[in-house]
Enzyme design. Structure first.
Site, PDB file in Angstrom:
ATOM      1  N   HIS A  39      -1.104  25.281 -36.007  1.00 17.10           N
ATOM      2  CA  HIS A  39      -0.961  23.917 -36.514  1.00 17.10           C
ATOM      3  C   HIS A  39       0.230  23.845 -37.468  1.00 17.10           C
ATOM      4  O   HIS A  39       0.765  24.876 -37.863  1.00 17.10           O
ATOM      5  CB  HIS A  39      -2.235  23.482 -37.255  1.00 17.10           C
ATOM      6  CG  HIS A  39      -2.471  24.291 -38.492  1.00 17.10           C
ATOM      7  ND1 HIS A  39      -3.119  25.510 -38.475  1.00 17.10           N
ATOM      8  CD2 HIS A  39      -2.108  24.082 -39.789  1.00 17.10           C
ATOM      9  CE1 HIS A  39      -3.151  26.008 -39.702  1.00 17.10           C
ATOM     10  NE2 HIS A  39      -2.541  25.172 -40.523  1.00 17.10           N
ATOM     11  N   HIS A  64       6.602  24.338 -40.684  1.00 19.71           N
ATOM     12  CA  HIS A  64       6.547  25.572 -39.912  1.00 19.71           C
ATOM     13  C   HIS A  64       5.175  25.703 -39.273  1.00 19.71           C
ATOM     14  O   HIS A  64       4.231  25.009 -39.657  1.00 19.71           O
ATOM     15  CB  HIS A  64       6.814  26.787 -40.814  1.00 19.71           C
ATOM     16  CG  HIS A  64       5.741  26.999 -41.836  1.00 19.71           C
ATOM     17  ND1 HIS A  64       5.702  26.285 -43.024  1.00 19.71           N
ATOM     18  CD2 HIS A  64       4.651  27.809 -41.840  1.00 19.71           C
ATOM     19  CE1 HIS A  64       4.635  26.659 -43.709  1.00 19.71           C
ATOM     20  NE2 HIS A  64       3.987  27.581 -43.020  1.00 19.71           N
TER      21      HIS A  64
END
Length: 188
Positions: A36, A119
């Site tokens: 995620h 990220h």
């Protein structure tokens, strides 16, 4: 409850990252279902605080976000903590992250004030000295790219820590359709 707000990833992105993880020379790969992009880490909240956050998140209006994964890197210097795929920043992503942070603060959450660096963590490291082969792997995969791809919702997620690594579960999902999200049933 240990909570965070995140963009979950389409299966084709999970698949591409799983292929990337397959060649990792060190660390513990994050399971595909746990991949995620964190928009805000909320920390430990009570059920009431989680309800307040949910109420604020449900009112966010934003359009779907196009994302592109670009490069790999690690967090931490000589004793790295994780390896991640970078995400190219864009105005829509920054706008959504700011709205999420504002909603959390309006619900009374004391968010850490740090710069948003989008990220996707792909592996966790033990914090021991970085092995030269991991540095080589990062250098070899520095040009990794995937996308663009669309993300059409975000989620309030719970993290339960255990011996086998964290287990994540969605408590509520909010559409990114430019419309106000309807309030959902209370959280458990």
């Amino acid at each position: 409850m240990r909570l965070f707000v995140a963009l979950t990833l389409p299966w084709e992105v999970e698949d591409a990252l799983s292929h990337l993880q397959a060649s990792l020379p060190a660390g513990h790969p994050v399971p595909a279902e746990n991949l995620h992009l964190t928009l805000a880490f909320l920390g430990e909240l009570t059920s009431r605080e989680a309800e307040d956050v949910h109420d604020q998140l449900a009112g966010i209006r934003a359009a779907p976000v196009a994302l592109t994964l670009a490069g790999v890197d690690r967090f931490g210097d000589a004793r790295a903590r994780s390896v991640h795929a970078g995400v190219e920043g864009n105005a829509a992503l920054s706008h959504l992250q700011e709205k999420v942070a504002r909603a959390a603060r309006m619900a009374g959450v004391d968010l850490a004030r740090r710069r948003f660096k989008p990220h996707v963590t792909i592996a966790r490291l033990s914090g021991k000295r970085v092995e030269p082969r991991l540095d080589r792997w990062v250098a070899e995969h520095g040009l990794f790219r995937f996308g663009p791809f669309w993300v059409e919702d975000f989620a309030l997620m719970r993290s339960d820590l255990g011996g086998g690594g964290p287990v994540y579960s969605d408590l509520a999902t909010y559409p990114l359709d430019g419309e106000a999200a309807p309030a959902e049933a209370p959280l458990r």
